[in-house]
Design a protein around this motif. Structure first.
Motif, PDB file in Angstrom:
ATOM      1  N   ALA A  14      54.016  17.548-128.989  1.00 16.27           N
ATOM      2  CA  ALA A  14      53.787  16.580-127.914  1.00 16.27           C
ATOM      3  C   ALA A  14      53.848  15.182-128.529  1.00 16.27           C
ATOM      4  CB  ALA A  14      52.432  16.808-127.267  1.00 16.27           C
ATOM      5  N   TYR A  15      54.540  14.276-127.843  1.00 14.90           N
ATOM      6  CA  TYR A  15      54.718  12.908-128.339  1.00 14.90           C
ATOM      7  C   TYR A  15      54.458  11.926-127.204  1.00 14.90           C
ATOM      8  CZ  TYR A  15      56.894   8.673-130.039  1.00 14.90           C
ATOM      9  OH  TYR A  15      57.119   7.376-130.407  1.00 14.90           O
ATOM     10  N   ASN A  40      53.160   6.179-132.913  1.00 13.89           N
ATOM     11  CA  ASN A  40      52.419   6.452-131.687  1.00 13.89           C
ATOM     12  C   ASN A  40      51.746   7.807-131.809  1.00 13.89           C
ATOM     13  OD1 ASN A  40      52.894   4.158-129.562  1.00 13.89           O
ATOM     14  ND2 ASN A  40      54.835   4.459-130.590  1.00 13.89           N
ATOM     15  N   ASP A  41      51.364   8.433-130.735  1.00 18.02           N
ATOM     16  CA  ASP A  41      50.558   9.656-130.789  1.00 18.02           C
ATOM     17  C   ASP A  41      51.433  10.900-130.735  1.00 18.02           C
ATOM     18  OD1 ASP A  41      48.532   7.828-130.682  1.00 18.02           O
ATOM     19  OD2 ASP A  41      47.768   8.440-128.730  1.00 18.02           O
ATOM     20  N   TYR A  42      51.123  11.849-131.618  1.00 15.93           N
ATOM     21  CA  TYR A  42      51.846  13.117-131.593  1.00 15.93           C
ATOM     22  C   TYR A  42      50.971  14.238-132.137  1.00 15.93           C
ATOM     23  CZ  TYR A  42      52.791  12.206-136.553  1.00 15.93           C
ATOM     24  OH  TYR A  42      52.668  11.934-137.891  1.00 15.93           O
ATOM     25  N   GLY A  43      51.322  15.447-131.740  1.00 18.51           N
ATOM     26  CA  GLY A  43      50.636  16.632-132.231  1.00 18.51           C
ATOM     27  C   GLY A  43      51.626  17.772-132.376  1.00 18.51           C
ATOM     28  N   LEU A  44      51.427  18.580-133.398  1.00 18.24           N
ATOM     29  CA  LEU A  44      52.266  19.738-133.677  1.00 18.24           C
ATOM     30  C   LEU A  44      51.382  20.973-133.685  1.00 18.24           C
ATOM     31  CD1 LEU A  44      54.603  21.434-134.969  1.00 18.24           C
ATOM     32  CD2 LEU A  44      53.977  20.406-137.152  1.00 18.24           C
ATOM     33  N   ASP A  48      52.216   5.487-138.825  1.00 19.34           N
ATOM     34  CA  ASP A  48      53.616   5.704-139.171  1.00 19.34           C
ATOM     35  C   ASP A  48      53.690   6.300-140.569  1.00 19.34           C
ATOM     36  OD1 ASP A  48      56.347   5.719-138.661  1.00 19.34           O
ATOM     37  OD2 ASP A  48      56.651   3.766-139.580  1.00 19.34           O
ATOM     38  N   LYS A  49      52.768   7.219-140.831  1.00 13.69           N
ATOM     39  CA  LYS A  49      52.783   7.858-142.137  1.00 13.69           C
ATOM     40  C   LYS A  49      53.094   9.341-141.983  1.00 13.69           C
ATOM     41  CE  LYS A  49      47.812   8.555-142.136  1.00 13.69           C
ATOM     42  NZ  LYS A  49      46.555   8.230-142.730  1.00 13.69           N
ATOM     43  N   TYR A  50      53.604   9.909-143.047  1.00 11.12           N
ATOM     44  CA  TYR A  50      53.943  11.324-143.055  1.00 11.12           C
ATOM     45  C   TYR A  50      52.656  12.142-143.215  1.00 11.12           C
ATOM     46  CZ  TYR A  50      55.940  15.754-144.485  1.00 11.12           C
ATOM     47  OH  TYR A  50      56.267  17.073-144.563  1.00 11.12           O
ATOM     48  N   ILE A  51      52.499  13.157-142.367  1.00 12.57           N
ATOM     49  CA  ILE A  51      51.336  14.055-142.423  1.00 12.57           C
ATOM     50  C   ILE A  51      51.873  15.473-142.506  1.00 12.57           C
ATOM     51  CG2 ILE A  51      49.278  14.869-141.228  1.00 12.57           C
ATOM     52  CD1 ILE A  51      49.258  12.155-139.763  1.00 12.57           C
ATOM     53  N   GLU A  52      51.322  16.273-143.417  1.00 10.29           N
ATOM     54  CA  GLU A  52      51.798  17.642-143.574  1.00 10.29           C
ATOM     55  C   GLU A  52      50.643  18.589-143.841  1.00 10.29           C
ATOM     56  OE1 GLU A  52      54.479  17.602-146.879  1.00 10.29           O
ATOM     57  OE2 GLU A  52      52.888  17.333-148.348  1.00 10.29           O
ATOM     58  N   LEU A  81      46.525  23.790-133.789  1.00  8.68           N
ATOM     59  CA  LEU A  81      46.922  22.417-134.074  1.00  8.68           C
ATOM     60  C   LEU A  81      47.088  22.257-135.582  1.00  8.68           C
ATOM     61  CD1 LEU A  81      47.482  19.612-132.885  1.00  8.68           C
ATOM     62  CD2 LEU A  81      45.054  19.108-133.194  1.00  8.68           C
ATOM     63  N   VAL A  82      48.290  21.905-136.020  1.00  6.60           N
ATOM     64  CA  VAL A  82      48.608  21.809-137.440  1.00  6.60           C
ATOM     65  C   VAL A  82      48.579  20.353-137.898  1.00  6.60           C
ATOM     66  CG1 VAL A  82      50.384  22.244-139.184  1.00  6.60           C
ATOM     67  CG2 VAL A  82      50.030  23.885-137.345  1.00  6.60           C
ATOM     68  N   VAL A  83      49.196  19.477-137.133  1.00  7.96           N
ATOM     69  CA  VAL A  83      49.305  18.060-137.481  1.00  7.96           C
ATOM     70  C   VAL A  83      49.036  17.242-136.229  1.00  7.96           C
ATOM     71  CG1 VAL A  83      50.904  16.249-138.209  1.00  7.96           C
ATOM     72  CG2 VAL A  83      50.976  18.463-139.339  1.00  7.96           C
ATOM     73  N   GLU A  84      48.251  16.182-136.403  1.00  8.16           N
ATOM     74  CA  GLU A  84      47.975  15.276-135.292  1.00  8.16           C
ATOM     75  C   GLU A  84      47.865  13.863-135.849  1.00  8.16           C
ATOM     76  OE1 GLU A  84      45.001  15.275-131.515  1.00  8.16           O
ATOM     77  OE2 GLU A  84      44.096  15.696-133.454  1.00  8.16           O
ATOM     78  N   ALA A  85      48.429  12.893-135.142  1.00 10.82           N
ATOM     79  CA  ALA A  85      48.348  11.497-135.573  1.00 10.82           C
ATOM     80  C   ALA A  85      48.187  10.603-134.363  1.00 10.82           C
ATOM     81  CB  ALA A  85      49.590  11.105-136.356  1.00 10.82           C
ATOM     82  N   ASN A  86      47.534   9.483-134.590  1.00 11.47           N
ATOM     83  CA  ASN A  86      47.318   8.499-133.548  1.00 11.47           C
ATOM     84  C   ASN A  86      47.803   7.140-134.032  1.00 11.47           C
ATOM     85  OD1 ASN A  86      44.815  10.542-133.410  1.00 11.47           O
ATOM     86  ND2 ASN A  86      45.547  10.013-131.381  1.00 11.47           N
TER      87      ASN A  86
END
Length: 135
Positions: A99-100, A62-66, A80-84, A72-77
């Protein structure tokens, strides 16, 4: 924790999580029912023990941001993959926000790092501080 995916209204649950390493398989942390949308906002500090080059990353569904120190360092929509991302960090406190948003009922979020000279791992609780505790 909010009982909707938009971070709206009064929080349904407030507390301190020791680390961010969750997989909610059959029930949400808010309603206890499978498939209900929810959102979570974690705010606090990351405390690297030494200065150096770190990798910060996350894996979630699902959606998350770090964010670290307002960036903003990492964001995904809905992946289900690892992002770094590589980052130069000094030892000491760094403002951390994650935020998730759960939109599908397949809920998981895991926060990782790779310290200088170490393997990738879930960020241990000893390096995380809630935002309402003095350092």
């Amino acid at each position: 924790y909010f009982g909707n995916a938009q971070f709206e209204g009064e929080p349904a649950r407030v507390g301190v999580d020791a680390l961010i390493d969750f997989g909610w398989k059959h029930a949400t942390p808010v309603s206890g029912k499978f498939g209900d949308d929810f959102s979570v906002r974690w705010e606090g500090f990351l405390v690297p023990p030494v200065s150096g080059t770190y990798k910060l990353g996350a894996k979630g569904f699902n959606d998350y941001g770090l964010e670290l120190d307002g960036e903003l360092v990492v964001e995904a929509n809905s992946s289900d993959k690892y992002i770094e991302e590589f980052m130069e960090l000094s030892s000491g406190l760094h403002d951390l926000r994650v935020a998730y948003q759960d939109l599908t009922g397949h809920s998981r979020i895991h926060l990782y790092w790779m310290r200088p000279g170490r393997e990738r791992e879930i960020i241990p609780s000893m390096y995380l501080r809630p935002n309402h505790v003095s350092p």
